[in-house]
Scaffold this active site. Structure first.
Site, PDB file in Angstrom:
ATOM      1  N   HIS A 481      41.253 -63.230  19.054  1.00 25.23           N
ATOM      2  CA  HIS A 481      40.580 -63.502  20.281  1.00 25.23           C
ATOM      3  C   HIS A 481      39.860 -62.455  20.836  1.00 25.23           C
ATOM      4  O   HIS A 481      38.674 -62.565  21.219  1.00 25.23           O
ATOM      5  CB  HIS A 481      41.673 -64.475  21.126  1.00 25.23           C
ATOM      6  CG  HIS A 481      40.979 -64.766  22.395  1.00 25.23           C
ATOM      7  ND1 HIS A 481      40.951 -65.933  22.749  1.00 25.23           N
ATOM      8  CD2 HIS A 481      40.720 -64.134  23.590  1.00 25.23           C
ATOM      9  CE1 HIS A 481      40.046 -66.157  24.039  1.00 25.23           C
ATOM     10  NE2 HIS A 481      40.039 -65.038  24.514  1.00 25.23           N
ATOM     11  N   GLU A 482      40.612 -61.118  21.106  1.00 21.88           N
ATOM     12  CA  GLU A 482      40.151 -60.211  21.452  1.00 21.88           C
ATOM     13  C   GLU A 482      39.034 -59.603  20.897  1.00 21.88           C
ATOM     14  O   GLU A 482      37.927 -58.865  21.507  1.00 21.88           O
ATOM     15  CB  GLU A 482      41.064 -59.211  22.266  1.00 21.88           C
ATOM     16  CG  GLU A 482      42.214 -59.944  22.931  1.00 21.88           C
ATOM     17  CD  GLU A 482      41.464 -60.565  24.271  1.00 21.88           C
ATOM     18  OE1 GLU A 482      40.347 -60.033  24.849  1.00 21.88           O
ATOM     19  OE2 GLU A 482      42.002 -61.433  24.871  1.00 21.88           O
ATOM     20  N   HIS A 485      35.647 -61.193  21.501  1.00 25.13           N
ATOM     21  CA  HIS A 485      35.079 -60.684  22.553  1.00 25.13           C
ATOM     22  C   HIS A 485      34.345 -59.403  22.207  1.00 25.13           C
ATOM     23  O   HIS A 485      33.176 -58.979  22.498  1.00 25.13           O
ATOM     24  CB  HIS A 485      36.057 -60.347  23.994  1.00 25.13           C
ATOM     25  CG  HIS A 485      36.305 -61.233  24.412  1.00 25.13           C
ATOM     26  ND1 HIS A 485      35.632 -62.316  25.140  1.00 25.13           N
ATOM     27  CD2 HIS A 485      37.670 -61.878  24.820  1.00 25.13           C
ATOM     28  CE1 HIS A 485      36.319 -63.443  25.715  1.00 25.13           C
ATOM     29  NE2 HIS A 485      37.406 -63.162  25.655  1.00 25.13           N
ATOM     30  N   HIS A 488      31.086 -59.710  20.463  1.00 25.58           N
ATOM     31  CA  HIS A 488      30.195 -60.082  21.475  1.00 25.58           C
ATOM     32  C   HIS A 488      29.570 -58.786  21.985  1.00 25.58           C
ATOM     33  O   HIS A 488      28.185 -58.868  22.311  1.00 25.58           O
ATOM     34  CB  HIS A 488      30.839 -61.275  22.418  1.00 25.58           C
ATOM     35  CG  HIS A 488      29.727 -61.872  23.356  1.00 25.58           C
ATOM     36  ND1 HIS A 488      30.092 -62.698  24.237  1.00 25.58           N
ATOM     37  CD2 HIS A 488      28.380 -61.890  23.171  1.00 25.58           C
ATOM     38  CE1 HIS A 488      28.904 -63.548  24.661  1.00 25.58           C
ATOM     39  NE2 HIS A 488      28.124 -63.009  24.114  1.00 25.58           N
TER      40      HIS A 488
END
Length: 690
Positions: A481-482, A485, A488
């Protein structure tokens, strides 16, 4: 700092007292990758650097205001983009060490400077002469030649000034500045109370208390004890330690004590009860919204998000609540049967849920988390994330030896086609100096103006240390999940730093992170990287199948605990600030029929997402809305039969990962997929509908 007597005596003293010469935070950084020179930075460098950078920033703002040339995009908007770069640089470093490696001195500095910095930016947004120049450029926007990105930047700067109160009368503007300064101070106090409770609480385990615990939990408890200076195993507030303890300990009394301590963070001590802080925060947010002409803080906050209105958020949350609650209540009945078989009478309690759920997982799916974790060794999971990024986007990760802010951190040079595109830093382990949770931050954002700069991105997690470090499936998903990010930020390709990477609508920012979680369970990825930490053998195919078959297990519980927090957050902000937050929280839970055996994921006293800052205030629903998008986005890949489909990978990068906030989030998703989805894919993905 702005004129008009807004500097504190301490602030002026620091400016006059020097401390600027030879301050490494103010020097030109010639370190590898332009990293902050962490080896040279001392805590007493931060105050003079922040003071000096605020002063320089104000001088840059004054230069914009005093420019005698007619206002235009270059001398006003781009000048604003160029201003404050030194301050941003120091704030990024200061924020990183305060959140991930705090100490008493840094906490003192946070308390001192958070209201000063908030006031500094509030003064800029309240600058009438500056806003006048910006309005002139805004009114001329149709008559000048600007790129789409420049038009977007102009709109955002104008909107931000308006929403910050630039158009308010003098007295109201002064009150707005006071509110923002107080909110910054209270948010820091809220965070530090949680950190203090997490740092100070632990439960020592005796040899008898370890009997039912798997080896990886015992090893993590021993490591946590050593970090506390004890030669005994302990349970701490780290989620990666306390959840396995709740899953495996047969000692109901210890589970209760651990659960109570974990869920009461933020009010362990009546002298520092975060409920009072949160109450003040809500009252100030309501006043802020009313000053700007909004009926509630939710109405103000959601205006710029994808979902737009409190009513739309509530409709989304309640559409998922009913099937999730029904599933959770059905599961609770099965858990009660298991509990009664153990001779435990009375109702199922929240500290029982994890323990009996683990028993039921074994019963239904013949899968034991203790048997699964040796296949989820942290280094292999990091490599799995890198592998997926390589398959999808052609990225390579080369380890580099550079000085960072803590020995636990490690770094990788990120390249594509041989070209450096960014630096990735991983800070994965729990420690007393780090606040709980997991997040992604940056020491530098990608930009091409005023010169090209590549991003420096940090992933922070709180995994329990061990030898080796074994992750639960939830931990592994958190790592992915991290890293979503991080992608991104790393793949951002915009001109201006203010719209770079994750600078997007709050209910869009979780799309890349939640989407990337899906690749962890791709069979090829598990087959390649889920390797036993001791034997070196790959995860057996039947175990991989069980992992997939059990992916929706306990989803009623997981959805209910999350939705309860999201609905409480919305209720807190969608109306007058309640006089008693615990009473208001309990009223919301009663209204929606919260099952008594399930606790909120984040109760009010430790709801850091909402009260440590403004990011997720009235926006905790964002994870669910982003899941509506990520379920549909991954379905697009799977419809092709290839989870690494090159066409969709290119579309994902082009329209989601590289574009930052350069366009409205709705437009970006439609450009990627062709339409905006409903919650159907989410409900099916969670197994809440047939």
């Amino acid at each position: 700092m702005a004129s008009g007597g807004t500097e504190s005596d301490r602030f002026r003293e620091l400016r006059k007292g020097g401390g600027v010469i030879d301050n490494p935070l103010l020097c030109n950084w010639t370190t590898p990758f332009g990293l902050a020179p962490f080896e040279a930075i001392r805590d007493d460098h931060f105050a003079p650097a922040l003071t000096e950078c605020c002063t320089r920033h104000q001088e840059e703002i004054d230069a914009i205001v005093n420019n005698r040339a007619d206002p235009d995009f270059c001398n006003t908007v781009e000048a604003l983009e160029r201003s404050g770069r030194g301050l941003d640089r120091v704030l990024m470093v200061f924020g990183a060490v305060c959140s991930a490696d705090s100490n008493p001195r840094r906490e003192d500095l946070q308390r001192e400077f958070s209201p000063i910095i908030a006031r500094h930016f509030a003064d800029i947004y309240a600058n009438k002469a500056l806003f006048k120049r910006l309005k002139i450029v805004w009114k001329q926007r149709e008559n000048v030649s600007l790129t789409d990105e420049q038009q977007r930047i102009l709109m955002l700067w104008h909107r931000n000034f308006v929403r910050a109160g630039a158009g308010l009368a003098v007295a109201q503007g002064q009150r707005m500045k006071d509110i923002l300064s107080q909110l910054a101070k209270l948010g820091t106090e809220f965070s530090q109370t949680i950190l203090s409770d997490e740092r100070n609480w632990h439960m020592v385990l005796t040899a008898d208390d370890l009997d039912d615990l798997p080896d990886f939990v015992v090893e993590a408890a021993l490591m946590a004890g050593r970090q506390k200076g004890l030669d005994q195993p302990v349970v701490t507030s780290s989620r990666s330690l306390i959840v396995p303890f709740l899953q495996y300990s047969s000692r109901r009394d210890l589970r209760k004590a651990a659960y109570k301590a974990w869920t009461s963070r933020g009010r362990h001590d009546s002298r520092s009860d975060n409920c009072h802080v949160a109450q003040d925060i809500l009252a100030l947010r309501e006043e802020r919204a009313k000053l700007l002409g909004y009926e509630s803080f939710s109405e103000y906050k959601l205006e710029t998000e994808m979902v737009r209105t409190p009513e739309a958020v509530r409709d989304l949350l309640m559409a998922v609540w009913k099937p999730a609650r029904e599933r959770a209540l059905m599961d609770a009945e099965h858990l009660c049967v298991l509990m009664q078989a153990d001779g435990v009478n009375g109702p199922l309690q929240p500290w029982d849920w994890y323990y009996y759920t683990e028993k039921r997982r074994k019963e239904l799916h013949d899968i034991d988390q203790a048997a699964l974790q040796p296949y989820l060794e942290i280094n292999r999971m990091i490599q799995a994330a890198f592998y997926c990024a390589g398959r999808l986007f052609g990225l390579e990760f080369r380890p580099v030896n550079v000085a960072l802010y803590h020995p636990d951190c490690r770094a990788w040079d990120v390249r594509r086609n041989g070209d450096h595109i960014g630096l990735f830093i991983g800070d994965y382990f729990a420690r007393d100096s780090k606040r709980s949770g997991a997040w992604c931050s940056a020491l530098r954002s990608q930009a091409k103006f005023p010169q090209t700069q590549t991003p420096i991105v940090i992933n922070i997690c709180n995994f329990a240390k061990g030898e080796p470090v074994l992750l639960s499936m939830d931990d592994a998903k958190t790592l992915f999940h991290e890293f979503g990010h991080a992608l991104h930020r790393l793949l951002s390709d915009v001109t201006y730093a203010s719209i770079s990477g994750t600078a997007v609508a709050r209910d869009f920012v979780e799309l890349p992170s939640q989407l990337f979680e899906h690749w962890l369970l791709v069979p090829d990825v598990l087959a390649k990287f889920a390797v036993h930490a001791v034997t070196g053998q790959p995860m057996p195919q039947d175990l991989r199948k069980k992992v997939h078959d059990s992916a929706q297990f306990d989803m009623g519980f997981q959805t209910v605990e999350y939705l309860a927090s999201a609905l409480v957050d919305l209720d807190f902000h969608d109306g007058p600030a309640p006089p008693d937050l615990i009473e208001a929280q309990n009223h919301t839970l009663a209204r929606i029929g919260m099952p008594s055996a399930i606790g909120m994921r984040h109760a009010t006293p430790h709801f850091a997402h909402v009260f440590s800052g403004d990011g997720y205030s009235s926006g905790y629903y964002s994870y669910l809305w982003s899941e509506v998008l990520d379920a549909d986005a991954f379905a697009a890949f799977m419809e092709t039969g290839d989870p690494f489909d090159p066409m969709y990978a290119k579309l994902l990068e082009r329209y989601i990962l590289s574009t930052g906030g350069s366009r409205d989030a709705d437009d970006l998703y439609i450009a990627f997929r062709g339409f905006l989805p409903g919650p159907g894919a989410l409900l099916r993905g969670r197994g809440l509908v047939d």
